[in-house]
Design a protein around this motif. Structure first.
Motif, PDB file in Angstrom:
ATOM      1  N   ASP A 179     -14.675   0.184  -3.762  1.00 44.85           N
ATOM      2  CA  ASP A 179     -13.696  -0.805  -3.358  1.00 44.85           C
ATOM      3  C   ASP A 179     -13.989  -1.284  -1.939  1.00 44.85           C
ATOM      4  O   ASP A 179     -13.976  -2.476  -1.677  1.00 44.85           O
ATOM      5  N   CYS A 180     -14.260  -0.353  -1.030  1.00 48.66           N
ATOM      6  CA  CYS A 180     -14.600  -0.702   0.351  1.00 48.66           C
ATOM      7  C   CYS A 180     -15.916  -1.479   0.373  1.00 48.66           C
ATOM      8  O   CYS A 180     -16.040  -2.481   1.068  1.00 48.66           O
ATOM      9  N   LYS A 212     -15.473  -5.075  -0.670  1.00 48.47           N
ATOM     10  CA  LYS A 212     -14.875  -5.887   0.404  1.00 48.47           C
ATOM     11  C   LYS A 212     -15.935  -6.261   1.437  1.00 48.47           C
ATOM     12  O   LYS A 212     -16.018  -7.410   1.856  1.00 48.47           O
ATOM     13  N   SER A 218     -11.478  -0.208   4.705  1.00 52.60           N
ATOM     14  CA  SER A 218     -10.781   0.370   3.552  1.00 52.60           C
ATOM     15  C   SER A 218      -9.306  -0.023   3.513  1.00 52.60           C
ATOM     16  O   SER A 218      -8.672   0.053   2.469  1.00 52.60           O
ATOM     17  N   TRP A 219      -8.759  -0.423   4.656  1.00 55.68           N
ATOM     18  CA  TRP A 219      -7.331  -0.746   4.727  1.00 55.68           C
ATOM     19  C   TRP A 219      -7.022  -2.014   3.942  1.00 55.68           C
ATOM     20  O   TRP A 219      -7.780  -2.978   3.951  1.00 55.68           O
ATOM     21  N   LYS A 220      -5.884  -1.993   3.248  1.00 54.92           N
ATOM     22  CA  LYS A 220      -5.378  -3.174   2.552  1.00 54.92           C
ATOM     23  C   LYS A 220      -3.908  -3.323   2.884  1.00 54.92           C
ATOM     24  O   LYS A 220      -3.186  -2.331   2.970  1.00 54.92           O
ATOM     25  N   ARG A 221      -3.485  -4.548   3.016  1.00 52.77           N
ATOM     26  CA  ARG A 221      -2.067  -4.820   3.243  1.00 52.77           C
ATOM     27  C   ARG A 221      -1.288  -4.352   2.019  1.00 52.77           C
ATOM     28  O   ARG A 221      -1.692  -4.578   0.890  1.00 52.77           O
ATOM     29  N   ASP A 271      -0.199  -5.736  10.524  1.00 53.63           N
ATOM     30  CA  ASP A 271      -1.014  -6.180   9.394  1.00 53.63           C
ATOM     31  C   ASP A 271      -1.953  -7.299   9.845  1.00 53.63           C
ATOM     32  O   ASP A 271      -3.135  -7.296   9.522  1.00 53.63           O
ATOM     33  N   GLU A 311      -5.976  -7.199   9.926  1.00 50.88           N
ATOM     34  CA  GLU A 311      -6.753  -8.213   9.206  1.00 50.88           C
ATOM     35  C   GLU A 311      -7.743  -8.918  10.129  1.00 50.88           C
ATOM     36  O   GLU A 311      -8.904  -9.135   9.757  1.00 50.88           O
ATOM     37  N   GLN A 343     -10.552  -6.515  10.978  1.00 53.33           N
ATOM     38  CA  GLN A 343     -11.518  -6.457   9.879  1.00 53.33           C
ATOM     39  C   GLN A 343     -12.493  -7.628   9.967  1.00 53.33           C
ATOM     40  O   GLN A 343     -13.707  -7.451   9.841  1.00 53.33           O
ATOM     41  N   SER A 383       0.480   2.952   5.003  1.00 53.75           N
ATOM     42  CA  SER A 383      -0.188   2.300   3.883  1.00 53.75           C
ATOM     43  C   SER A 383      -0.987   3.269   3.023  1.00 53.75           C
ATOM     44  O   SER A 383      -1.571   2.871   2.024  1.00 53.75           O
TER      45      SER A 383
END
Length: 144
Positions: free
Chosen positions: A1-2, A5, A63-66, A78, A82, A85, A136
């Motif tokens: 997943d990371c 992205k 790896s972070w997602k809102r 957030d 973003e 990132q 999160s």
């Protein structure tokens, strides 16, 4: 997943490359880009330069997602995450030799012409990031 992205961010950035660069026999070496000083933001730029080279930190940020599950969110942090990132992706994988941090500075509501104490800035930023990342972690992940 990371990885997906990172690849999607990287793909968008690579599309800006000149086709001649991609088809030549020359080897193009990657060097960290410079960051535009927006006034008195050298403390911010030096922090970002260090963080961009820290693979563990970069992996965590990418790896972070809102959160989208209706839980309480901190929209300001957030936005900060973003934009972080985006800047780290451009610094690590982008084709540009210079990156502007204006969007990140705006997300943090920084006064670009005011000097900040680098240690105090980093401590406050990391504390807020930790709170946001911890809230999160819906999969039981541990931030330490």
């Amino acid at each position: 997943d990371c990885l997906v992205k990172i690849q999607s961010i990287h793909h968008d950035l690579v599309m800006n490359h000149n086709d001649a660069i991609l088809t030549t026999d020359k080897i193009w070496l990657s060097t960290p880009p410079g960051l535009i000083n927006l006034g008195a933001t050298c403390y911010l730029n030096s922090q970002l330069q260090c963080l961009a080279q820290n693979l563990g930190f970069a992996h965590g940020i990418f790896s972070w997602k809102r959160r989208t599950d209706g839980a309480e969110v901190n929209s300001r942090m957030d936005r900060v995450l973003e934009t972080m990132q985006s800047i780290l992706a451009r610094m690590r994988y982008g084709p540009c030799s210079i990156v502007c941090t204006n969007e990140f500075s705006a997300a943090l509501s920084l006064e670009n012409n005011e000097m900040q104490d680098p240690n105090e800035f980093a401590r406050l930023l990391f504390d807020r990031m930790r709170e946001t990342l911890r809230s999160s972690c819906v999969d039981g992940g541990d931030l330490g």
